[in-house]
Design a protein around this motif. Structure first.
Motif, PDB file in Angstrom:
ATOM      1  N   ALA A   1       0.834  -1.209   0.000  1.00 35.26           N
ATOM      2  CA  ALA A   1       0.000   0.000   0.000  1.00 35.26           C
ATOM      3  C   ALA A   1       0.867   1.257   0.000  1.00 35.26           C
ATOM      4  CB  ALA A   1      -0.918   0.002   1.215  1.00 35.26           C
ATOM      5  N   GLN A   2       0.442   2.245  -0.802  1.00 36.91           N
ATOM      6  CA  GLN A   2       1.076   3.560  -0.833  1.00 36.91           C
ATOM      7  C   GLN A   2      -0.020   4.611  -0.766  1.00 36.91           C
ATOM      8  OE1 GLN A   2       4.031   4.308  -3.790  1.00 36.91           O
ATOM      9  NE2 GLN A   2       4.949   2.260  -3.645  1.00 36.91           N
ATOM     10  N   VAL A   3       0.041   5.421   0.287  1.00 40.81           N
ATOM     11  CA  VAL A   3      -0.997   6.426   0.521  1.00 40.81           C
ATOM     12  C   VAL A   3      -0.357   7.807   0.487  1.00 40.81           C
ATOM     13  CG1 VAL A   3      -2.717   7.297   2.136  1.00 40.81           C
ATOM     14  CG2 VAL A   3      -2.358   4.825   1.915  1.00 40.81           C
ATOM     15  N   LYS A   4      -0.946   8.693  -0.321  1.00 38.60           N
ATOM     16  CA  LYS A   4      -0.534  10.091  -0.352  1.00 38.60           C
ATOM     17  C   LYS A   4      -1.708  10.925   0.133  1.00 38.60           C
ATOM     18  CE  LYS A   4       2.917   9.868  -4.042  1.00 38.60           C
ATOM     19  NZ  LYS A   4       3.366  10.433  -5.338  1.00 38.60           N
ATOM     20  N   GLY A   5      -1.554  11.503   1.321  1.00 36.07           N
ATOM     21  CA  GLY A   5      -2.627  12.280   1.928  1.00 36.07           C
ATOM     22  C   GLY A   5      -2.713  11.993   3.411  1.00 36.07           C
ATOM     23  N   ASP A   6      -3.434  12.831   4.124  1.00 35.02           N
ATOM     24  CA  ASP A   6      -3.572  12.691   5.564  1.00 35.02           C
ATOM     25  C   ASP A   6      -4.524  11.547   5.919  1.00 35.02           C
ATOM     26  OD1 ASP A   6      -3.537  16.301   6.082  1.00 35.02           O
ATOM     27  OD2 ASP A   6      -1.917  14.872   5.701  1.00 35.02           O
ATOM     28  N   ILE A   7      -4.302  10.947   7.102  1.00 35.48           N
ATOM     29  CA  ILE A   7      -5.135   9.853   7.586  1.00 35.48           C
ATOM     30  C   ILE A   7      -5.641  10.206   8.977  1.00 35.48           C
ATOM     31  CG2 ILE A   7      -5.178   7.427   8.270  1.00 35.48           C
ATOM     32  CD1 ILE A   7      -3.026   6.880   6.235  1.00 35.48           C
TER      33      ILE A   7
ATOM     34  N   VAL B   1       3.323   5.774   3.728  1.00 30.79           N
ATOM     35  CA  VAL B   1       2.340   6.851   3.866  1.00 30.79           C
ATOM     36  C   VAL B   1       3.073   8.178   3.772  1.00 30.79           C
ATOM     37  CG1 VAL B   1       0.682   7.987   5.383  1.00 30.79           C
ATOM     38  CG2 VAL B   1       0.762   5.486   5.278  1.00 30.79           C
ATOM     39  N   GLN B   2       2.598   9.040   2.888  1.00 33.93           N
ATOM     40  CA  GLN B   2       3.124  10.392   2.770  1.00 33.93           C
ATOM     41  C   GLN B   2       2.005  11.352   3.147  1.00 33.93           C
ATOM     42  OE1 GLN B   2       5.073  11.182  -0.938  1.00 33.93           O
ATOM     43  NE2 GLN B   2       5.304  13.391  -0.560  1.00 33.93           N
ATOM     44  N   GLY B   3       1.992  11.742   4.400  1.00 33.28           N
ATOM     45  CA  GLY B   3       0.940  12.601   4.926  1.00 33.28           C
ATOM     46  C   GLY B   3       0.886  12.490   6.434  1.00 33.28           C
ATOM     47  N   ASN B   4       0.141  13.369   7.059  1.00 33.29           N
ATOM     48  CA  ASN B   4       0.019  13.379   8.509  1.00 33.29           C
ATOM     49  C   ASN B   4      -0.992  12.321   8.965  1.00 33.29           C
ATOM     50  OD1 ASN B   4       1.813  15.588   8.601  1.00 33.29           O
ATOM     51  ND2 ASN B   4       0.112  17.025   8.330  1.00 33.29           N
TER      52      ASN B   4
END
Length: 213
Positions: A53-59, A71-74
Motif C-alpha cells: 500500500a502507498q498512501v498520499k494524503g492525511d489519515i 504513507v506520505q501525509g500526517n
C-alpha cells in the motif's frame, strides 16, 4: 406420524426427545432457549495498510492503525499506531510502536512510544514515556521515563525527561535535562574532596560548592 414442533429454525421431534430420555419443551420459547448458542466473538477493529500500500494524503482514524507500506501525509489516531513501513509526515496518537522502518516527521503521543532496534525516527518526539532501542534524530520531551534499552540505541538531539535509564553501549549526542516534579527540590550531591596537604587551597571544593548555588 408425529409432527415436529417448530418455531423459526427450531424443530424438535417429540419422539427424538423421548428416545433420549428428555421431555418436550412446553412452549416454543423454551425450545428456543434449550438450543446451545455459540458465543459471540467480536474481533477488534483496526485499519491495516499492507506492505504494497502507498498512501498520499492525511489519515484520521478512531481505531488502531497498522502501517506496513508507505504513507506520505500526517496521521491522527485516537488509538495506537504501529509502523513497520515508512511514514513521511507528523503522527499524533495515543500510543506508538515503530517495529522497523522509518518515520520522518514529528511524533506527539499522549501515552507511551517504543522504537525497536531496527526503527528510526527523524523528528521531534513528545510522549509520556519513551523506550528507544533504535535511532532518534531530533529533540525529545518525555514527561516520565526515557529508557534507552538497547546497546544499539542512539539519540542525536536534546532530551528533557522525568527519569532516564541508559543501557550499556547506548549513546546520546545532545543535552540532557532531568525535570523534577513540581514542588520538589532537586537533590545535589557533591563528591567528597580529596585529602589535601597542609596549607593547600581547597580549590576543587570551593568550585563545586559555587556551582551548586
Amino acid at each position: 406420524q408425529k409432527m415436529p414442533f417448530k418455531k423459526g429454525r427450531t424443530a424438535i421431534l417429540e419422539e427424538d426427545v423421548q428416545r433420549r430420555g428428555g421431555e418436550l419443551p412446553a412452549t416454543a420459547e423454551q425450545a428456543e432457549r434449550a438450543e446451545p448458542q455459540a458465543p459471540l466473538v467480536m474481533a477488534p477493529q483496526r485499519t491495516v495498510l499492507g506492505a504494497a500500500a502507498q498512501v498520499k494524503g492525511d489519515i484520521a482514524s478512531e481505531e488502531p492503525i497498522v502501517i506496513e507500506g508507505r504513507v506520505q501525509g500526517n496521521i491522527v489516531c485516537s488509538k495506537q499506531v504501529s509502523v513497520t513501513g515508512v511514514v513521511v509526515g507528523n503522527i499524533t496518537c495515543q500510543s506508538f510502536s515503530l517495529n522497523s522502518g522509518k518515520v520522518k516527521g514529528d511524533l506527539v503521543c499522549s501515552g507511551s512510544a517504543r522504537v525497536a532496534e531496527s526503527g528510526e525516527i527523524e523528528g521531534a518526539v513528545t510522549a509520556q514515556e519513551l523506550a528507544l532501542g533504535g535511532t532518534l534524530k531530533g529533540n525529545a520531551r518525555i514527561e516520565a521515563l526515557t529508557h534507552l534499552f538497547s546497546a544499539k540505541a542512539y539519540m542525536q538531539g536534546d532530551l528533557t525527561a522525568g527519569r532516564l535509564g541508559v543501557a550499556e553501549g547506548a549513546r546520546i549526542n545532545g543535552k540532557v535535562e532531568i525535570v523534577q516534579p513540581e514542588g520538589a527540590r532537586p537533590e545535589i550531591r557533591l563528591a567528597e574532596p580529596a585529602a589535601q596537604e597542609p596549607g593547600e587551597e581547597p580549590a576543587v571544593q570551593e568550585e563545586a560548592a559555587g556551582a551548586a548555588k
